[in-house]
Design an enzyme around this catalytic site. Structure first.
Site, short mmCIF file in Angstrom:
data_model
loop_
_atom_site.label_atom_id
_atom_site.label_comp_id
_atom_site.label_asym_id
_atom_site.label_seq_id
_atom_site.Cartn_x
_atom_site.Cartn_y
_atom_site.Cartn_z
CD GLU A 171 32.40 38.37 47.46
OE1 GLU A 171 32.58 38.07 46.27
OE2 GLU A 171 31.51 39.16 47.84
CG ASP A 216 34.27 40.46 43.90
OD1 ASP A 216 33.82 39.30 43.78
OD2 ASP A 216 34.32 41.26 42.96
#
Length: 234
Positions: free
Chosen positions: A123, A51
């Site tokens: 992610e 992320d």
């Protein structure tokens, strides 16, 4: 994860993992690890790392593409494209949902189709690429898979105007109702999907809109509703 699936994914991301366990972990959900009494590692920390890398690379792209934007404008754009919907679309197109390792309970409740879980796998893949190959490898993957989609979303002429908020303000002022949005159709291949959405007030369809993402299609439906019902054209 089966070897063929791993090989195909490595070809897609353009990187052969020196540490295959990282790729395995990126696709291992916490529910799977829990069922094995945590004898295997799950992907939550890789998701956290991915992320951060994703935010940096997309931020870099937006900084380059919109040099006159304010910090607030750039943040708004990033929040609109680095989100669960976009990430899950990309993950589905890559077939990550078919490679995820889920616990039996999670699998039985449709975990492989839950946008939140699918987006987290994307992610986690970014995080695994960063650890195994370094920043440039992760950056190259994001640019290849993510930035073209972000380019289309941000490049839309109606991106800056929040038509949904404006429509909700007007509808609630006059009737206390809240507009609802429904997806009517999804067209095109996974990597170039177009959505058709309608906006309803109570059970009445006010307008329809098309877009490259559900959120963009909702904005277009709201824009068309504003034009038809309130004569707002800008």
């Amino acid at each position: 994860m089966i070897d063929q699936g791993r090989k195909s994914l490595e070809e897609r991301v353009g990187h052969q993992f020196k540490n295959p366990a990282l790729l395995e972990r990126a696709l291992t959900h916490k529910s799977f690890a829990n069922e094995l009494r945590n004898t295997v590692e799950h992907n939550e920390k890789l998701e956290f790392l991915g992320d951060a890398v994703l935010d940096l690379v997309v931020g870099e792209f937006l900084y380059e593409k919109f040099p006159t934007d304010t910090e607030g404008g750039l943040s708004k754009k990033r929040a609109s494209i680095v989100n669960e919907e976009v990430l899950s679309e990309l993950a589905l197109e890559m077939g990550l949902n078919k490679l995820m390792q889920l616990g039996k309970g999670e699998a039985l409740t449709g975990g492989a189709q839950k946008p939140r879980l699918i987006a987290s796998s994307f992610e986690a893949i970014v995080g695994a690429l960063y650890l195994d190959g370094g920043f440039e490898v992760a950056r190259s993957f994001i640019r290849q898979e993510f930035v073209p989609l972000a380019d289309r979303v941000c490049g839309h002429e109606d991106f800056e105007r929040d038509y949904k908020t404006r429509l909700q303000e007007l509808v609630q002022k006059s009737s206390k109702e809240t507009p609802r949005y429904e997806v009517l159709a999804e067209e095109g291949p996974p990597h170039d999907r177009e959505f058709l959405v309608c906006v309803k007030v109570k059970e009445d369809v006010w307008a329809q809109g098309r877009g490259r993402s559900k959120k963009n299609a909702e904005q277009m439906a709201a824009k068309n509703a504003l034009e038809m019902k309130y004569k707002e054209t800008n």
